[in-house]
Design an enzyme around this catalytic site. Sequence first.
Site, PDB file in Angstrom:
ATOM      1  N   GLY A 248       0.878  -1.062   0.110  1.00 18.51           N
ATOM      2  CA  GLY A 248       0.109  -0.142  -0.004  1.00 18.51           C
ATOM      3  C   GLY A 248       0.731   1.351   0.064  1.00 18.51           C
ATOM      4  O   GLY A 248       0.184   2.234   0.038  1.00 18.51           O
ATOM      5  N   GLU A 290       4.471  -6.181   1.598  1.00 15.29           N
ATOM      6  CA  GLU A 290       3.956  -6.667   0.389  1.00 15.29           C
ATOM      7  C   GLU A 290       3.726  -5.538  -0.819  1.00 15.29           C
ATOM      8  O   GLU A 290       2.406  -5.500  -1.008  1.00 15.29           O
ATOM      9  CB  GLU A 290       2.506  -7.351   0.282  1.00 15.29           C
ATOM     10  N   PRO A 291       4.864  -5.069  -1.057  1.00 16.44           N
ATOM     11  CA  PRO A 291       4.600  -3.709  -1.874  1.00 16.44           C
ATOM     12  C   PRO A 291       4.226  -4.126  -3.421  1.00 16.44           C
ATOM     13  O   PRO A 291       5.060  -5.297  -3.947  1.00 16.44           O
ATOM     14  CB  PRO A 291       6.016  -3.045  -1.985  1.00 16.44           C
ATOM     15  N   GLY A 292       3.256  -3.561  -4.018  1.00 22.42           N
ATOM     16  CA  GLY A 292       3.118  -3.776  -5.402  1.00 22.42           C
ATOM     17  C   GLY A 292       3.401  -2.697  -6.190  1.00 22.42           C
ATOM     18  O   GLY A 292       4.456  -2.472  -6.762  1.00 22.42           O
ATOM     19  N   ARG A 293       2.369  -1.578  -6.037  1.00 23.01           N
ATOM     20  CA  ARG A 293       2.655  -0.452  -6.887  1.00 23.01           C
ATOM     21  C   ARG A 293       3.927   0.342  -6.573  1.00 23.01           C
ATOM     22  O   ARG A 293       4.580   0.914  -7.560  1.00 23.01           O
ATOM     23  CB  ARG A 293       1.489   0.717  -6.302  1.00 23.01           C
ATOM     24  N   ARG A 330      -8.013   2.607 -14.792  1.00 19.61           N
ATOM     25  CA  ARG A 330      -7.920   3.211 -13.535  1.00 19.61           C
ATOM     26  C   ARG A 330      -8.494   4.673 -13.518  1.00 19.61           C
ATOM     27  O   ARG A 330      -9.022   4.932 -12.525  1.00 19.61           O
ATOM     28  CB  ARG A 330      -6.449   3.453 -12.979  1.00 19.61           C
ATOM     29  N   CYS A 361     -15.884   2.625 -27.002  1.00 21.76           N
ATOM     30  CA  CYS A 361     -17.195   3.149 -27.133  1.00 21.76           C
ATOM     31  C   CYS A 361     -17.839   3.291 -25.824  1.00 21.76           C
ATOM     32  O   CYS A 361     -18.970   2.591 -25.344  1.00 21.76           O
ATOM     33  CB  CYS A 361     -18.197   2.060 -27.868  1.00 21.76           C
ATOM     34  N   GLU A 362     -17.404   4.149 -25.110  1.00 26.08           N
ATOM     35  CA  GLU A 362     -17.888   4.731 -23.928  1.00 26.08           C
ATOM     36  C   GLU A 362     -17.500   6.033 -23.493  1.00 26.08           C
ATOM     37  O   GLU A 362     -16.379   6.278 -23.554  1.00 26.08           O
ATOM     38  CB  GLU A 362     -17.507   3.732 -22.846  1.00 26.08           C
ATOM     39  N   TYR A 390      -1.218  -1.793 -11.948  1.00 29.71           N
ATOM     40  CA  TYR A 390      -2.451  -2.046 -12.384  1.00 29.71           C
ATOM     41  C   TYR A 390      -2.894  -1.444 -13.472  1.00 29.71           C
ATOM     42  O   TYR A 390      -4.195  -1.000 -13.926  1.00 29.71           O
ATOM     43  CB  TYR A 390      -3.332  -1.689 -11.202  1.00 29.71           C
TER      44      TYR A 390
END
Length: 434
Positions: A248, A290-293, A330, A361-362, A390
């Site tokens: 986090g 547990e670093p991800g980002r 994101r 198409c949004e 992510y």
Amino acid sequence: MYFYGTTGVNNIGHLEIGGIDTLELAKNFGTPLYVYDTALIRERARSFKKAFEEQQVRAQVAYASKAFSTIAMVQLAEEEGLSLDVVSGGELYTAMAAGFPTERIHFHGNNKSKEELEMALEHKIGCIVIDNFYEIELLKTICQEKTTKVNVLLRVTPGIEAHTHDYILTGQEDSKFGFDLQNGQVEAALTEVLSSEYFNVLGIHCHIGSQIFETTGFLLAAQKIVEKLAEWKETLSFEAKVLNLGGGFGIRYTKEDEPIPPAQYVSEIIKEVKQLVEQFSLTMPEIWIEPGRSLVGDAGITLYKIGSAKDVPEVRKYLAVDGGMSDNIRPALYQAKYEAVLANKPLAVSTQTVSIAGKCCESGDMLIWDLPLPEIEEDDLLAVFCTGAYGYSMANNYNRIPRPAVVFVENGIATLVVKRETYEDLIQLDLPLK
Ligand code: LLP
């Protein structure tokens, strides 16, 4: 002009990353393109590990592979001596295909299936992070069938929710994850796993949120858990060998973001845990994170070719790129903010404010609102910073748009690590009506 990660401007005025001209990358590998500077990922991994080593604390730094899981990335994590957090059979399979040592894999998830747990046990992974009572029973049954024993952590929700600068203390956390630390659930779970011959209970896990810029939330969580550990030493004769405080740690997506360096999170956490452990006369547990980002986020950029433009007079100018919510969901999902420059002239003076639209198409398919840019010319290339976490892992095939390729760059060398999806790939699993 602020450049993110290891990007900069080369001597012909182009944006470069890892010593390579981004225009060359786009020419050789096409667009949209995810590009990672692996030297920066290594640097981040080393600084997390060093922070533990300096304080002589036994630790594991587990890369949260949900942030970006591919064979090459898992191999990079292995090269850097990281452990690995996986949350599904798919991430576990990727790790094994990458040859990652299974004893350093930690398996998370709030609804692991029997098949996934069996797979984990068959490959003797390092530990299972048990999330709920259902899983305790399921895991017991599997261990019984396989006459095996497994290392486990119990995931708790400490009643702290952290988001960037805010942390919220709640008596009873409303979360789908983990055993509540306050209402007796965790004691019941702990009693259950301790009494079973199938579990080797290593310790406790918590994860308080993502993109956190301060240490307060982590320190509060540590405090609450260590207080409980002191209690459980008396009541359950249980001493945790491992305290896993999750991931986090925040990164800088825009100029407004001011994260602290990775090592600072670690050193403050260690200081707090050491002090608490001493206060309650406990044995210092191993600290796992547990670093991800924070390992991969700012090491990645995405390159897009700019296409159509639409001017809504007095309102807004839209510029569309050849990707969008299919390669970066994101902004649409979390209103996440990014910064970007024209890769072919990153230092050109901005003369207009434009909004970057994707090609899906949004209407919600927008990547960046109100971005200052110079006048746009034919063949301009947009580089969006900090897309390493992510982005690829949440990419999708909405509108049957093929997913981009992924390239690693390091010291002037570019290596393709994920091929661009083809139209044939898109229909590969389809079967005809008859
Ligand atoms: N450990 C656990 C148990 C987690 O649930 C997560 C993230 C992490 C570690 C890694 O967190 P990080 O260091 O990357 O913040 N898709 C969202 C992020 C979801 C994070 C879920 N859990 C996004 O794009 O912002």
